[in-house]
Scaffold this motif. Structure first.
Motif, PDB file in Angstrom:
ATOM      1  N   VAL B  75       0.839  -1.207   0.000  1.00 32.83           N
ATOM      2  CA  VAL B  75       0.000   0.000   0.000  1.00 32.83           C
ATOM      3  C   VAL B  75       0.871   1.253   0.000  1.00 32.83           C
ATOM      4  O   VAL B  75       1.782   1.380   0.836  1.00 32.83           O
ATOM      5  CB  VAL B  75      -0.922   0.009   1.243  1.00 32.83           C
ATOM      6  N   PHE B  76       0.590   2.155  -0.944  1.00 38.26           N
ATOM      7  CA  PHE B  76       1.289   3.438  -1.042  1.00 38.26           C
ATOM      8  C   PHE B  76       0.230   4.535  -0.860  1.00 38.26           C
ATOM      9  O   PHE B  76      -0.761   4.571  -1.597  1.00 38.26           O
ATOM     10  CB  PHE B  76       1.963   3.533  -2.420  1.00 38.26           C
ATOM     11  N   ILE B  77       0.437   5.385   0.134  1.00 37.88           N
ATOM     12  CA  ILE B  77      -0.581   6.400   0.439  1.00 37.88           C
ATOM     13  C   ILE B  77       0.009   7.795   0.273  1.00 37.88           C
ATOM     14  O   ILE B  77       1.086   8.100   0.809  1.00 37.88           O
ATOM     15  CB  ILE B  77      -1.118   6.233   1.884  1.00 37.88           C
ATOM     16  N   GLU B  78      -0.717   8.637  -0.493  1.00 44.50           N
ATOM     17  CA  GLU B  78      -0.312  10.040  -0.663  1.00 44.50           C
ATOM     18  C   GLU B  78      -1.275  10.899   0.148  1.00 44.50           C
ATOM     19  O   GLU B  78      -2.499  10.773   0.007  1.00 44.50           O
ATOM     20  CB  GLU B  78      -0.372  10.420  -2.138  1.00 44.50           C
ATOM     21  N   VAL B  79      -0.706  11.783   0.985  1.00 47.69           N
ATOM     22  CA  VAL B  79      -1.523  12.606   1.889  1.00 47.69           C
ATOM     23  C   VAL B  79      -1.280  14.086   1.603  1.00 47.69           C
ATOM     24  O   VAL B  79      -0.142  14.563   1.712  1.00 47.69           O
ATOM     25  CB  VAL B  79      -1.181  12.299   3.368  1.00 47.69           C
ATOM     26  N   PRO B  81      -1.880  18.368   2.090  1.00 49.54           N
ATOM     27  CA  PRO B  81      -1.614  19.216   3.259  1.00 49.54           C
ATOM     28  C   PRO B  81      -2.784  19.317   4.246  1.00 49.54           C
ATOM     29  O   PRO B  81      -2.552  19.516   5.446  1.00 49.54           O
ATOM     30  CB  PRO B  81      -1.298  20.586   2.651  1.00 49.54           C
ATOM     31  N   ASN B  82      -4.024  19.180   3.773  1.00 45.51           N
ATOM     32  CA  ASN B  82      -5.175  19.317   4.670  1.00 45.51           C
ATOM     33  C   ASN B  82      -5.869  17.994   4.969  1.00 45.51           C
ATOM     34  O   ASN B  82      -7.045  17.963   5.344  1.00 45.51           O
ATOM     35  CB  ASN B  82      -6.179  20.306   4.062  1.00 45.51           C
ATOM     36  N   ARG B  83      -5.161  16.914   4.746  1.00 48.97           N
ATOM     37  CA  ARG B  83      -5.748  15.577   4.982  1.00 48.97           C
ATOM     38  C   ARG B  83      -5.041  14.898   6.154  1.00 48.97           C
ATOM     39  O   ARG B  83      -3.899  15.232   6.455  1.00 48.97           O
ATOM     40  CB  ARG B  83      -5.598  14.695   3.740  1.00 48.97           C
ATOM     41  N   ALA B  84      -5.741  13.941   6.745  1.00 50.81           N
ATOM     42  CA  ALA B  84      -5.141  13.241   7.884  1.00 50.81           C
ATOM     43  C   ALA B  84      -5.313  11.732   7.719  1.00 50.81           C
ATOM     44  O   ALA B  84      -6.387  11.257   7.334  1.00 50.81           O
ATOM     45  CB  ALA B  84      -5.800  13.688   9.181  1.00 50.81           C
ATOM     46  N   LEU B  85      -4.254  11.022   7.995  1.00 50.11           N
ATOM     47  CA  LEU B  85      -4.289   9.555   7.961  1.00 50.11           C
ATOM     48  C   LEU B  85      -4.310   9.073   9.407  1.00 50.11           C
ATOM     49  O   LEU B  85      -3.304   9.143  10.100  1.00 50.11           O
ATOM     50  CB  LEU B  85      -3.053   9.022   7.232  1.00 50.11           C
ATOM     51  N   THR B  86      -5.472   8.612   9.850  1.00 49.18           N
ATOM     52  CA  THR B  86      -5.601   8.179  11.252  1.00 49.18           C
ATOM     53  C   THR B  86      -5.436   6.665  11.362  1.00 49.18           C
ATOM     54  O   THR B  86      -5.520   5.941  10.356  1.00 49.18           O
ATOM     55  CB  THR B  86      -6.994   8.538  11.792  1.00 49.18           C
ATOM     56  N   VAL B 139       3.906   5.855   3.282  1.00 50.89           N
ATOM     57  CA  VAL B 139       3.125   7.104   3.277  1.00 50.89           C
ATOM     58  C   VAL B 139       4.016   8.253   2.820  1.00 50.89           C
ATOM     59  O   VAL B 139       5.161   8.372   3.250  1.00 50.89           O
ATOM     60  CB  VAL B 139       2.587   7.416   4.693  1.00 50.89           C
ATOM     61  N   LYS B 140       3.443   9.093   1.937  1.00 57.87           N
ATOM     62  CA  LYS B 140       4.213  10.243   1.447  1.00 57.87           C
ATOM     63  C   LYS B 140       3.328  11.479   1.429  1.00 57.87           C
ATOM     64  O   LYS B 140       2.165  11.408   1.019  1.00 57.87           O
ATOM     65  CB  LYS B 140       4.707   9.935   0.039  1.00 57.87           C
ATOM     66  N   GLU B 141       3.868  12.624   1.882  1.00 56.43           N
ATOM     67  CA  GLU B 141       3.090  13.858   1.808  1.00 56.43           C
ATOM     68  C   GLU B 141       3.223  14.439   0.393  1.00 56.43           C
ATOM     69  O   GLU B 141       4.291  14.338  -0.222  1.00 56.43           O
ATOM     70  CB  GLU B 141       3.548  14.874   2.872  1.00 56.43           C
ATOM     71  N   VAL B 142       2.121  14.988  -0.109  1.00 53.38           N
ATOM     72  CA  VAL B 142       2.114  15.565  -1.467  1.00 53.38           C
ATOM     73  C   VAL B 142       1.458  16.944  -1.429  1.00 53.38           C
ATOM     74  O   VAL B 142       0.738  17.273  -0.475  1.00 53.38           O
ATOM     75  CB  VAL B 142       1.350  14.648  -2.458  1.00 53.38           C
ATOM     76  N   LEU B 147      -6.224  12.477  -0.504  1.00 55.01           N
ATOM     77  CA  LEU B 147      -5.710  11.316   0.221  1.00 55.01           C
ATOM     78  C   LEU B 147      -5.919  10.137  -0.733  1.00 55.01           C
ATOM     79  O   LEU B 147      -7.047   9.722  -0.970  1.00 55.01           O
ATOM     80  CB  LEU B 147      -6.457  11.103   1.537  1.00 55.01           C
ATOM     81  N   ARG B 148      -4.819   9.734  -1.358  1.00 52.80           N
ATOM     82  CA  ARG B 148      -4.919   8.711  -2.409  1.00 52.80           C
ATOM     83  C   ARG B 148      -4.252   7.416  -1.934  1.00 52.80           C
ATOM     84  O   ARG B 148      -3.123   7.431  -1.449  1.00 52.80           O
ATOM     85  CB  ARG B 148      -4.252   9.201  -3.687  1.00 52.80           C
ATOM     86  N   VAL B 149      -4.975   6.322  -2.108  1.00 51.79           N
ATOM     87  CA  VAL B 149      -4.455   5.001  -1.731  1.00 51.79           C
ATOM     88  C   VAL B 149      -4.175   4.208  -3.006  1.00 51.79           C
ATOM     89  O   VAL B 149      -5.065   4.046  -3.847  1.00 51.79           O
ATOM     90  CB  VAL B 149      -5.483   4.234  -0.857  1.00 51.79           C
ATOM     91  N   THR B 150      -2.936   3.766  -3.143  1.00 48.00           N
ATOM     92  CA  THR B 150      -2.580   2.906  -4.279  1.00 48.00           C
ATOM     93  C   THR B 150      -2.260   1.516  -3.747  1.00 48.00           C
ATOM     94  O   THR B 150      -1.470   1.368  -2.813  1.00 48.00           O
ATOM     95  CB  THR B 150      -1.362   3.464  -5.042  1.00 48.00           C
ATOM     96  N   ILE B 151      -2.921   0.523  -4.340  1.00 41.44           N
ATOM     97  CA  ILE B 151      -2.671  -0.872  -3.944  1.00 41.44           C
ATOM     98  C   ILE B 151      -1.834  -1.533  -5.031  1.00 41.44           C
ATOM     99  O   ILE B 151      -2.181  -1.466  -6.220  1.00 41.44           O
ATOM    100  CB  ILE B 151      -3.984  -1.648  -3.781  1.00 41.44           C
TER     101      ILE B 151
END
Lengths: 169, 288
Positions: B75-79, B81-86, B139-142, B147-151
């Motif tokens: 799983v690769f997640i792009e977050v 500036p105004n999103r939160a990964l809880t 996880v990478k900030e963009v 908030l994009r999830v790549t599988i």
């Protein structure tokens, strides 16, 4: 395209050349690392018929059989390539998998009028051509048990026959 | 904002995304195959690639696996500036993966038991496809406000042939490229399921190089190739390995490379994965 139906005759196998594209139909066996040494042991102990297995004219597809489908694993793994000669002696005619195998193995199966064919790992296509899946032996191995399946026009390419290999360059 | 995220919706979206990753070629991937099929002169190699493309068409229609080794979910997640990964969102993503594996269906290949049993596989495999755990999330900030999830579904063959190791660059990029090519040719030859896509990450540590390689797999595009990527592809193809090792000029469709910050020293850490003819199997979804 050369059409072959199991049980495949000695004459039909003898005509095959490296590079021929074949279409295989009929009942075939599926087995890989875990089960093939066990099948070889059965052959050595002359107990194959006790399990109701007849390899004469048949095909061994090097694959697991799972809900995700079937597709070739590398045939040059020790346990798999190590089964070629014994299975050929028991009448198997086509070893079906992928990857280069050794010249020693090619020579051994050629003497027994058997061939090695490779098949692309096209699980979705193969699924539409496969039916009547049943476990033939060793159910405790789950997806790696010896399976018998009915196939319709599996396309493969002859990679080793009559002492020659498609990987010779 | 995550407070408003409907977790059931996340599970459903992630499950559908996993099924897409395991069953569907992207348009740039299909086009890459069409290009090489049109240009490959060796008949048997052409036949293999036509079979791979036909397989992709059947898999896409049925939403079933491209390959019976359905792979380990990464799983690769792009977050933005105004999103939160809880933690709750990560749990929902995991639940979505579990559901997606059952739907695809994934090959049931979760190894059961304690540390020892998981190494020697002595307690067998869990028959539930959904029991297969994903790898740790990357996880990478963009800059984009998403908030994009790549599988990504990573198969075993490329994992066996992949290599992460140092290269001493001697202040010459061609030395690094030549070493990548050497390792890639060996990997492609042994993989069997070619044509490959090479994934490359170059960083300061094994962790960083592998993370960059993962990002390259998550973001790479067959239609957009840098000079660096093209040079590697061209040199590996000169080895004449070809589809399924049958020869011909198409051993590699493309190279997806990501070059990160580098260490002030003579060493570069290079992660390389010869992705099989179906990989990178990936799909993305935005979580609203």
């Amino acid at each position: 395209m050369i059409h072959l139906t199991t049980p495949i005759s000695e004459e039909d196998i003898a005509k095959l050349q490296v590079g021929d594209v074949v279409s295989i139909s009929g009942d075939i066996f599926c087995g890989r690392d875990a089960v093939l040494p066990k099948v070889c042991k059965l052959i050595e102990e002359k107990r194959l018929s006790e399990k109701g297995i007849n390899l004469q004219g048949s095909v061994m597809f090097h694959t697991a059989v799972s809900p995700a489908g079937i597709g070739p694993t590398s045939s040059n793994k020790v346990e798999i390539e190590g089964s070629f000669e014994a299975l050929s002696k028991a009448g198997l005619k086509i070893h079906l998998g992928k990857g280069a195998i050794s010249q020693n193995t090619i020579n051994a199966i050629s003497k027994l009028n058997a061939v090695y064919a490779i098949i692309p790992p096209v699980t979705a296509l193969l699924g539409s051509k496969t039916s009547d899946i049943e476990i033939a032996a060793y159910p405790e191995l789950g997806m790696e048990a010896l399976h018998k399946v009915h196939v319709s026009e599996y396309q493969a390419i002859i990679a080793a026959a009559q002492g020659r290999s498609i990987y010779d360059k | 904002m995550t407070n408003n995220i409907n977790m059931n919706e996340v599970i459903e979206k992630v499950a559908a995304t996993l099924v897409t990753a395991g069953s569907t070629f992207r348009e740039d991937q299909k086009e890459a195959y069409r290009r090489v099929i049109a240009s490959e002169k060796m008949e048997s190699s052409c036949w293999v690639m036509q079979q791979v493309l036909e397989n992709a068409e059947v898999a896409e229609k049925s939403r079933g696996p491209l390959c019976d080794d359905t792979g380990i979910p990464h799983v690769f997640i792009e977050v933005g500036p105004n999103r939160a990964l809880t933690g709750a969102l990560m749990q929902s993503i995991k639940a979505g993966i579990r559901e997606g594996l059952r739907r695809l269906p994934g090959r049931p290949m979760a190894v059961m038991g304690d540390d020892y049993a998981r190494i020697d596989q002595s307690r067998g495999l869990d028959p539930d496809s959904g029991a297969l755990l994903p790898s740790p999330f990357l996880v990478k900030e963009v800059d984009e406000d998403i908030l994009r999830v790549t599988i990504l579904m990573l198969g075993g063959g490329p994992a066996i042939r992949g290599i992460t190791q140092r290269v001493f660059h001697r202040h010459d990029v061609s030395i690094v490229i030549d070493e990548i090519v050497k390792r890639a040719v060996e990997g492609v030859k042994n993989l069997g399921c070619s044509p490959c896509t090479l994934a490359v990450g170059i960083g300061r540590s094994q962790f960083e190089a592998t993370s960059l390689m993962m990002e390259a797999m998550a973001k790479g595009n067959y239609d957009v190739q840098s000079e660096f990527e093209q040079e590697i592809t061209q040199k590996v193809n000169e080895a004449n390995v070809g589809p399924l090792g049958l020869g011909g000029k198409t051993s590699v469709l493309a190279t997806f490379a990501k070059i990160g910050p580098q260490r002030a020293s003579g060493v570069r850490i290079v992660a390389l994965r010869p992705c099989c003819c179906f990989e990178p199997r990936r799909a993305s979804v935005e979580i609203d």
